[in-house]
Scaffold this motif. Structure first.
Motif, PDB file in Angstrom:
ATOM      1  N   VAL A 141      35.500   4.951  72.942  1.00  0.00           N
ATOM      2  CA  VAL A 141      35.638   6.306  73.471  1.00  0.00           C
ATOM      3  C   VAL A 141      36.951   6.898  72.920  1.00  0.00           C
ATOM      4  O   VAL A 141      38.024   6.297  73.039  1.00  0.00           O
ATOM      5  N   LEU A 142      36.862   8.077  72.320  1.00  0.00           N
ATOM      6  CA  LEU A 142      38.039   8.777  71.786  1.00  0.00           C
ATOM      7  C   LEU A 142      38.314   9.991  72.650  1.00  0.00           C
ATOM      8  O   LEU A 142      37.438  10.814  72.882  1.00  0.00           O
ATOM      9  N   MET A 143      39.526  10.086  73.119  1.00  0.00           N
ATOM     10  CA  MET A 143      39.889  11.192  73.994  1.00  0.00           C
ATOM     11  C   MET A 143      40.914  12.059  73.274  1.00  0.00           C
ATOM     12  O   MET A 143      41.951  11.576  72.801  1.00  0.00           O
ATOM     13  N   ILE A 144      40.623  13.365  73.169  1.00  0.00           N
ATOM     14  CA  ILE A 144      41.533  14.332  72.543  1.00  0.00           C
ATOM     15  C   ILE A 144      42.047  15.244  73.648  1.00  0.00           C
ATOM     16  O   ILE A 144      41.263  15.942  74.306  1.00  0.00           O
ATOM     17  N   ASP A 145      43.330  15.213  73.864  1.00  0.00           N
ATOM     18  CA  ASP A 145      43.918  15.990  74.946  1.00  0.00           C
ATOM     19  C   ASP A 145      44.439  17.313  74.391  1.00  0.00           C
ATOM     20  O   ASP A 145      45.199  17.351  73.412  1.00  0.00           O
ATOM     21  N   LEU A 146      44.014  18.381  74.950  1.00  0.00           N
ATOM     22  CA  LEU A 146      44.468  19.714  74.563  1.00  0.00           C
ATOM     23  C   LEU A 146      45.323  20.259  75.692  1.00  0.00           C
ATOM     24  O   LEU A 146      44.862  20.401  76.840  1.00  0.00           O
ATOM     25  N   ASP A 147      46.576  20.554  75.403  1.00  0.00           N
ATOM     26  CA  ASP A 147      47.481  21.028  76.465  1.00  0.00           C
ATOM     27  C   ASP A 147      47.047  22.399  76.979  1.00  0.00           C
ATOM     28  O   ASP A 147      46.680  23.289  76.199  1.00  0.00           O
ATOM     29  N   HIS A 148      47.170  22.485  78.295  1.00  0.00           N
ATOM     30  CA  HIS A 148      46.909  23.749  78.999  1.00  0.00           C
ATOM     31  C   HIS A 148      45.493  24.313  78.767  1.00  0.00           C
ATOM     32  O   HIS A 148      45.275  25.503  78.899  1.00  0.00           O
ATOM     33  N   PHE A 149      44.504  23.416  78.408  1.00  0.00           N
ATOM     34  CA  PHE A 149      43.122  23.906  78.245  1.00  0.00           C
ATOM     35  C   PHE A 149      42.343  23.663  79.541  1.00  0.00           C
ATOM     36  O   PHE A 149      42.276  22.531  80.028  1.00  0.00           O
ATOM     37  N   LYS A 150      41.795  24.667  80.050  1.00  0.00           N
ATOM     38  CA  LYS A 150      41.054  24.551  81.318  1.00  0.00           C
ATOM     39  C   LYS A 150      39.594  24.844  81.041  1.00  0.00           C
ATOM     40  O   LYS A 150      39.286  25.878  80.458  1.00  0.00           O
TER      41      LYS A 150
END
Length: 583
Positions: free
Chosen positions: A574-583
């Protein structure tokens, strides 16, 4: 044969007359012949006796010896013997046939002719011989002991010897007496019997038109008197049979009117009134009342009572069912008939005695009206204005009309149930179809046509499989038929196709109906369109699993897919891409 100016021999009267006269004639003829034979025999015996007497006298005159040839003595003896009134000719001959003397009467008042010589032909060697013919009687008599010394020949006058085999004055008189006696017996015995028989025959011939009539005069011999009594009884029985037949025709006509009214949807009150009025028309001394059982309130409601006073009908309408509550309440409670001969003294009528006395009712016979399953439908009651016990005819009428009332009540209730079922069937929003045992459609409701687009005429006689869509798997159909064969029921989601080819999802329930022997007779299918539900479910699922703004799968769908992959895969990254301040 035909009698002159009279009836044929086929008539009993003339047959008996002919037979009686013939019998009398035969008897008279027999008596006459028998009398002639007896007279003939008596004449023979008399002639023989006369010849023996003369021969003995002749033998005594010559000491039994004619051979002394004392012709003077023989002639004198012959002249003496010829004086006998019965003798016409007398001759004396020797043993070898020489004529010793012969004397023949010349006629009344004349001297006898005498011949003293000649020869005669003797008879055979018998002691005596006698010949009888129509005119004379001839006798040869031996004279003297054996061996005899001569012969004596006698010829007797015709008035003594005549009539050997004919009908002498004696037999003719016997015949006349026999005929007179027969006629007397006929007139005395046969004619009265025939006359009485003629009256009986005429009465029997009138019976079809005059049933119930009685013979005005009876009598005759024992047999005809018995026949007259039998005809009288038959006449009465025929009249009674006519009455019963008329009653049966009237009851049949009443039943026909009731069934016609049933077939045309007549009101239950009108039908029960017809039954009550038939009772009162057939038996005017009876007043009929029909009460209906109301299972909800456990009471009896008025069905029909056309001749009972209105105040009485109002009083008994709504009577509670219970043991000892009047005749009708008790009969409905027990499911058995209750016969009260005197309301004034019976304990069941203690609470309703005054209202019954006011209505002038004394006796009440109540018969429960039962369904084919033995359930109480109501009560049929007969009232009388005097104390009385029901006889067999009353009981038969009660039972017969109670059964008829049960048929009417059950039929009307069944009609109401069928009307209700038909109303539900036609107004239901669910589509319905009915198939027979061979799975052919026999009925559909309006909702079926609205949902599928097929009219009733287009689907009747066809297999419901005509509606099936191609997306239904064979496994689905196999599981459906297995359930129907095993339990008679199946329900589930299935895809069908409308008349225009459009496929739609439906929820289908199928039930089977069997007869008493367990044989399949019908299957009923109910289904409803799931198209709108499916669309709503898709909207809900879309909204639950996708982001409304971006249209991308949301966290819920991600987790669902992750769990599915975890169950299916041995290794998972599982690859998780975190995008700051994305809702």
């Amino acid at each position: 044969m035909t009698w002159p100016n009279g009836p044929t021999s086929g008539s009993l009267k003339w047959r008996l007359t002919f037979a009686t006269l013939l019998a009398m004639l035969c008897v008279a003829t027999f008596l006459a012949v028998d009398a002639g034979q007896r007279r003939h025999e008596l004449q023979r015996q008399s002639a023989e006796h006369e010849a023996r007497t003369l021969a003995m006298a002749l033998a005594d005159a010559f000491d039994g010896d004619l051979l002394r040839r004392d012709y003077a003595a023989i002639e004198e003896a012959a002249h003496h013997l010829i004086q006998h009134p019965a003798i016409v000719e007398l001759a004396v001959a020797s043993r070898d046939g020489r004529l010793l003397v012969a004397v023949r009467e010349e006629g009344p008042g004349g001297r006898p002719q005498v011949r003293l010589s000649g020869h005669v032909e003797l008879p055979a060697e018998q002691t005596r011989l006698v010949w009888l013919d129509e005119r004379r009687l001839t006798v040869w008599q031996a004279v003297g002991d054996t061996p005899h010394s001569g012969w004596l020949y006698l010829e007797l006058a015709s008035d003594t010897a005549g009539g050997g085999h004919g009908l002498a004055p004696g037999p003719l008189l016997s015949l006349l007496l026999a005929v007179a006696l027969g006629l007397g017996l006929y007139l005395l015995l046969v004619m009265p019997a025939l006359a009485h028989l003629h009256r009986l025959t005429a009465f029997a011939r009138r019976l079809p038109a005059e049933r119930g009539a009685r013979l005005t005069a009876q009598g005759g011999v024992r047999e005809t008197a018995e026949l007259a009594r039998c005809l009288d009884d038959l006449s009465v029985e025929l009249a009674q049979l006519d009455g019963r037949l008329e009653l049966a025709h009237r009851r049949l006509a009443m039943r026909q009117r009731i069934f016609e009214l049933l077939a045309t949807g007549g009101a239950l009150h009108d039908l029960l009134t017809l039954i009550a009025e038939e009772v009162e028309h057939e038996r005017p001394e009876l007043l009929a009342s029909i009460l209906l059982f109301d299972a909800g309130s456990q009471s009896l409601r008025l069905g029909a009572a056309p001749r009972l006073p209105q105040f009485y009908n109002d009083a008994i309408d709504g009577t509670k069912v219970g043991d000892g509550v009047g005749s009708c309440g008790t009969a409905a409670f027990r499911g058995q008939p209750v016969y009260v001969s005197d309301i004034r003294t019976h304990p069941y009528w203690q609470r309703a005695r005054k209202i019954a006395e006011r209505a002038g009712l004394i006796a009440c016979w109540s018969e429960p009206i039962l369904s084919v399953r033995g359930e109480t439908l109501g009560v049929l009651a007969f009232y009388r204005r005097e104390a009385a016990e029901p006889d067999e005819a009353d009981l038969a009428l009660l039972r017969d009309l109670a059964h008829l009332a049960s048929v009417v009540i059950e039929r009307k209730r069944l009609d109401e149930e069928l009307q209700l079922a038909s109303s539900v069937y036609r107004s239901s929003g669910e589509a319905m179809f009915v198939t027979d045992a061979e799975n052919r459609i026999v009925a559909v409701n309006p909702a079926f046509s609205r949902l599928t687009g097929y009219s009733a005429d287009e689907v009747l006689g066809r297999d419901p499989g005509m509606l099936g869509a191609e997306r239904n798997s064979p496994a689905l159909y196999r599981s459906m038929w297995q359930a129907l064969e095993a339990t008679g029921h199946w329900q589930g989601e299935i895809w069908n196709r409308r008349r225009n080819g459009e496929e739609f999802a439906e929820w289908l329930s199928i039930s089977s109906i069997h007869d008493e022997s367990g044989r399949l007779i019908r299957r009923i299918g109910l289904f409803s369109d799931l198209t709108e539900i499916k669309k709503a479910e898709e909207v809900i699922w879309q909204q639950s699993n996708y982001d409304a703004l971006t249209g991308l799968p949301n966290r819920r769908l991600f987790r669902d897919r992750l769990r599915q992959e975890q169950r299916r895969a041995h290794r998972l990254a599982v690859l998780m891409i975190d995008l700051d301040h994305f809702k």
